[in-house]
Design an enzyme around this catalytic site. Structure first.
Site, PDB file in Angstrom:
ATOM      1  CE  LYS A   1      -1.700   1.653   3.899  1.00 44.00           C
ATOM      2  NZ  LYS A   1      -1.035   3.505   4.311  1.00 44.00           N
ATOM      3  CG  ASN A   2       2.311   3.032   3.873  1.00 47.75           C
ATOM      4  OD1 ASN A   2       1.053   3.361   3.423  1.00 47.75           O
ATOM      5  ND2 ASN A   2       2.654   2.208   4.791  1.00 47.75           N
TER       6      ASN A   2
ATOM      7  NE  ARG B   1       0.079  12.156   6.824  1.00 43.60           N
ATOM      8  CZ  ARG B   1       0.485  12.911   7.460  1.00 43.60           C
ATOM      9  NH1 ARG B   1      -0.877  13.982   8.085  1.00 43.60           N
ATOM     10  NH2 ARG B   1       1.458  13.677   7.965  1.00 43.60           N
TER      11      ARG B   1
ATOM     12  CB  CYS C   1      -4.297   6.274   9.988  1.00 43.25           C
ATOM     13  SG  CYS C   1      -4.744   4.682   9.361  1.00 43.25           S
TER      14      CYS C   1
ATOM     15  NE  ARG D   1      -0.077   9.996   9.676  1.00 41.41           N
ATOM     16  CZ  ARG D   1      -0.296   9.512   9.430  1.00 41.41           C
ATOM     17  NH1 ARG D   1      -1.453   9.040   9.561  1.00 41.41           N
ATOM     18  NH2 ARG D   1       0.700   8.857   8.543  1.00 41.41           N
ATOM     19  N   PRO D   2       1.824  16.442  11.483  1.00 42.00           N
ATOM     20  CG  PRO D   2       4.219  17.344  12.428  1.00 42.00           C
ATOM     21  CD  PRO D   2       3.206  16.257  12.245  1.00 42.00           C
TER      22      PRO D   2
ATOM     23  CD  GLN E   1      11.818  18.167   8.968  1.00 38.55           C
ATOM     24  OE1 GLN E   1      12.938  17.769   9.119  1.00 38.55           O
ATOM     25  NE2 GLN E   1      11.410  19.065   9.812  1.00 38.55           N
TER      26      GLN E   1
ATOM     27  CG  ASP F   1       3.084   1.039   9.512  1.00 36.37           C
ATOM     28  OD1 ASP F   1       3.563   1.413   8.349  1.00 36.37           O
ATOM     29  OD2 ASP F   1       2.496   1.776   9.968  1.00 36.37           O
TER      30      ASP F   1
ATOM     31  CB  ILE G   1       6.951   6.260  15.195  1.00 43.63           C
ATOM     32  CG1 ILE G   1       7.880   5.238  14.677  1.00 43.63           C
ATOM     33  CG2 ILE G   1       6.715   7.034  13.454  1.00 43.63           C
ATOM     34  CD1 ILE G   1       9.172   5.873  14.099  1.00 43.63           C
TER      35      ILE G   1
ATOM     36  NE  ARG H   1      -7.102   5.206   4.265  1.00 42.36           N
ATOM     37  CZ  ARG H   1      -5.962   5.277   5.472  1.00 42.36           C
ATOM     38  NH1 ARG H   1      -5.839   5.781   6.674  1.00 42.36           N
ATOM     39  NH2 ARG H   1      -4.740   5.734   4.673  1.00 42.36           N
TER      40      ARG H   1
END
Ligand code: EPZ
Length: 419
Positions: A22-23, A93, A117, A122-123, A126, A306, A328, A398
């Site tokens: 997925k990622n 995301r 999620c 979740r800035p 960066q 994860d 994290i 998802r």
């Protein structure tokens, strides 16, 4: 409302084939916007985040054809739109990758603030730092991120913390920039390497992905014209490995890259499980109650955040008391409230949770609080005595392709019901 009804107590046995990651997929799809041409992408997981990504790309002008459930051709020759549909981008995301790819292609991007999620704040500071270093002006207002640049010029960027998203996004924005970009303190996850391999297959010049220093030599154009297959999903494979251990089962996990799972394999052996590697297959089995262990989640190659909820299920029934330190995310222990409804004895405080192992869990109605918590609660239902009803399945859909079918084929008594 849909729910999964799971009747517990069956050790999982048999074999399962892992889908594409997925990622990786949710980054490779927006990365295709950097191509001025057509390409084919194979081994896409058939999940809602992929379908949503394709819907957004089509609205931006990409021509997408589904060859089968896991393969598309995508022609981005006519992409001219730089404003992503805000109603769609807030649903997950990875929409933030549209900023890097549209900035790289059009020198401007307008994307709704990303969703995803709920793991705490979740800035994306960066990501913005990287875009600005390349010469872009970035504004965040009214729930939108607007970025623009007269030109993008390669430079050296030191990321303040190891960030998967920022590493990939800066890579996307620098592929067509003038000159060379160095991304230092880069994340090293397998899906970052996969995105770099995809872009290089299409004509980019990226070196060092998978290490903490990535060098991007800007090129004039990505011509595409190639076929790329998405890497197998390390987190899906790890989910099934932990399901085998927690259920005292014996399963073969096919189509995985065993190197990506070295940290989890070591931990599974530490708690009393067995893992044997054979090419792209992992044989995982356990015939006794897991032993306690302490876990600290870290960027790759450390223990993956994860897989933290899924490991939490195995530790909730372990012999002894375990501690998990989630380094994290600020808020990734919401699933423990649901496990406690099933008889677990877990005390979570901030980034630390203490698991007093119990003999067994008991079925109960529980709610998925995020994607990986949902997967963990499926494992909990499979090992519990009695029946579990799991709600909020949209989180799970998802990121996992046909998850109940895969578990049912391993012997689980699991059914999706519309109530
Ligand atoms: C990616 O999220 C994954 N999502 C997450 O997986 C995963 O948990 C995470 O990487 C860590 O491996 C996708 O790839 C779509 P980060 P991402 O940037 O990129 C802080 C799943 O279950 N940070 O590596 O958002 C951040 O707050 C999902 O598949 C900043 O402070 O994660 C976090 O503490 C859940 N500023 C840490 O860095 C930034 O600009 C790591 O975040 C970026 C990040």
């Amino acid at each position: 409302m849909e729910k999964l009804v799971i009747k517990g107590g069956t050790p999982l046995k048999g074999e399962v084939t892992i889908s594409g990651a997925k990622n990786a997929a949710v980054a490779i799809l927006p990365a295709a916007l950097l191509i001025n041409g057509k390409c084919t992408i194979e081994n896409l997981p058939n999940i809602s985040d992929v379908k949503l990504s394709c819907e957004i790309l089509s609205k931006l002008g990409a021509k997408i054809e589904w060859i089968d459930n896991n393969t598309i051709t995508i022609d981005t020759t006519n992409v001219c739109e730089h404003q992503a549909p805000i109603g769609l981008t807030s649903k997950f995301r990875a929409s933030y990758y549209l900023i890097g790819s549209l900035l790289g292609r059009c020198k401007k991007a307008e994307v709704g603030s990303p969703g995803g999620c709920n793991l705490g704040s979740r800035p994306i500071d960066q990501h913005i730092k990287g875009f600005e270093a390349l010469g872009a002006t970035v504004k965040v207002s009214n729930g939108k991120i607007k970025a623009s640049a007269d030109k993008l010029v390669g430079t050296s960027i030191y990321l303040d913390m190891v960030s998967v998203g920022a590493t990939i996004n800066v890579m996307l924005a620098s592929v067509l920039a003038e000159g060379t970009t160095i991304i230092d303190n880069a994340a090293k996850e397998p899906h970052i390497v996969d995105v770099a391999n995809f872009l290089n297959t299409m004509g980019a010049d990226i070196r060092g992905a998978g290490t903490d220093v990535i060098k991007v030599n800007g090129v004039k154009e990505l011509k595409g014209g190639a076929t790329y297959s998405v890497v197998p999903d390390q987190i899906e494979a790890g989910t099934f490995m932990l399901a085998a251990v927690a259920s005292k089962g014996d399963i073969l996990i096919k189509n995985c890259i065993t190197k990506h799972l070295e940290c989890l394999t070591a931990k599974i052996i530490e708690i009393g499980g067995n893992v044997e590697e054979d090419g792209d297959t992992l044989h995982v089995w356990c015939n006794k109650r897991p032993q306690k262990a302490n876990i600290k989640t870290l960027p790759y190659p450390g223990f993956p955040t994860d897989l933290q909820p899924q490991m939490g299920v195995a530790l909730s029934i372990a012999n002894g008391t375990s501690i998990i330190n989630e380094s994290i995310w600020e808020s990734r222990f919401q699933y423990t409230n649901e496990l406690n409804k099933m008889g677990a004895k877990i005390t979570a405080q901030g980034k630390t949770a203490i698991f007093e192992g119990v003999e067994k869990l008991y079925g109960a109605p529980v709610y998925a609080t995020d994607l990986r918590a949902g997967a963990a609660l499926i494992i909990a239902g499979i090992i519990a005595e009695g029946t579990t009803e799991l709600y909020n399945l949209s989180h799970i859909d998802r990121g996992y392709e046909n998850i109940e079918d895969k578990f049912r084929n391993l012997g689980a008594d699991i059914t999706r019901v519309n109530e």
